[in-house]
Design a protein around this motif. Structure first.
Motif, mmCIF file in Angstrom:
data_model
loop_
_atom_site.group_PDB
_atom_site.id
_atom_site.type_symbol
_atom_site.label_atom_id
_atom_site.label_comp_id
_atom_site.label_asym_id
_atom_site.label_seq_id
_atom_site.Cartn_x
_atom_site.Cartn_y
_atom_site.Cartn_z
ATOM 1 N N SER A 91 0.880 -1.170 0.000
ATOM 2 C CA SER A 91 0.000 0.000 0.000
ATOM 3 C C SER A 91 0.912 1.212 0.000
ATOM 4 N N SER A 149 1.063 5.782 0.204
ATOM 5 C CA SER A 149 0.487 7.120 0.303
ATOM 6 C C SER A 149 1.535 8.141 -0.076
ATOM 7 N N TRP A 172 -3.389 7.995 -2.371
ATOM 8 C CA TRP A 172 -3.053 6.733 -1.750
ATOM 9 C C TRP A 172 -3.658 5.573 -2.514
ATOM 10 N N CYS A 181 -2.299 2.933 3.741
ATOM 11 C CA CYS A 181 -1.299 3.787 4.389
ATOM 12 C C CYS A 181 -1.986 5.088 4.793
ATOM 13 N N ASN A 215 -7.592 9.945 4.831
ATOM 14 C CA ASN A 215 -8.085 8.788 4.076
ATOM 15 C C ASN A 215 -8.612 7.737 5.045
#
Length: 177
Positions: A106, A108, A121, A125, A141
């Motif tokens: 993952s 960001s 993202w 993350c 997020n």
């Protein structure tokens, strides 16, 4: 509003695993007061080669974004091109390294463009906004209830096994504190 950037500082701590699968940009000597791109990638543990996926994705995406004209704000199309380049490289890596099959990460990022701050993202993350007046953090997020379901880990990341698109939030400099 006048925004100034201090020398970036990062801390990276190995958790409960013997191998750290996270990667950040900038780090060490790459970190300067003029830095306008910040990336954190969290390699998927237990999938094989999460540390490779996080470093490859971070390096490819940061190289692409830093190669764009500096007088231009970052847009969804730019981010998706960078992500597609990283996904292609991850898929190619797995074809010659069978132990890495299914690797993923993952990721960001925050980019301080000339007119907009872009936060983007893939996966989980987190990106937090610090509210100076209240000394509180709020997650930009935030996870949906579906994303909180630990059985859906593959849906919250990308890599050699799954195509993805960046989720995006853009703010003007006047909208932040």
């Amino acid at each position: 509003m006048n925004i100034s950037i201090s020398q970036p500082v990062s801390l990276l701590q190995v958790g409960n695993r013997d191998l750290n699968e996270d990667y950040i940009f900038p780090s060490g000597e790459k970190s300067k007061r003029t830095t306008k791109l910040f990336v954190v990638a969290d390699g998927l543990g237990g999938k094989g080669k999460g540390e490779v996926a996080s470093q490859m994705a971070t390096d490819i995406i940061s190289d692409y974004i830093l190669g764009l004209p500096t007088d231009k704000d970052l847009h969804q199309e730019d981010l998706n091109v960078a992500l597609q380049k990283a996904e292609k490289a991850l898929r190619e890596y797995t074809t010659t390294n069978s132990a890495s099959l299914g690797m993923g990460t993952s990721l960001s990022l925050i980019y301080l463009g000339p007119g907009l701050i872009t936060m983007a993202w893939v996966g989980i993350c987190p990106i937090y906004h610090y509210h100076e007046e209240s000394s509180q953090l709020s997650r930009v997020n935030a996870l949906s209830s579906e994303e909180k379901d630990t059985e859906k880990t593959d849906e919250r990341s990308y890599g050699s096994h799954k195509a993805a698109n960046f989720q995006l939030v853009q703010l003007s400099y006047d909208e932040i504190s």
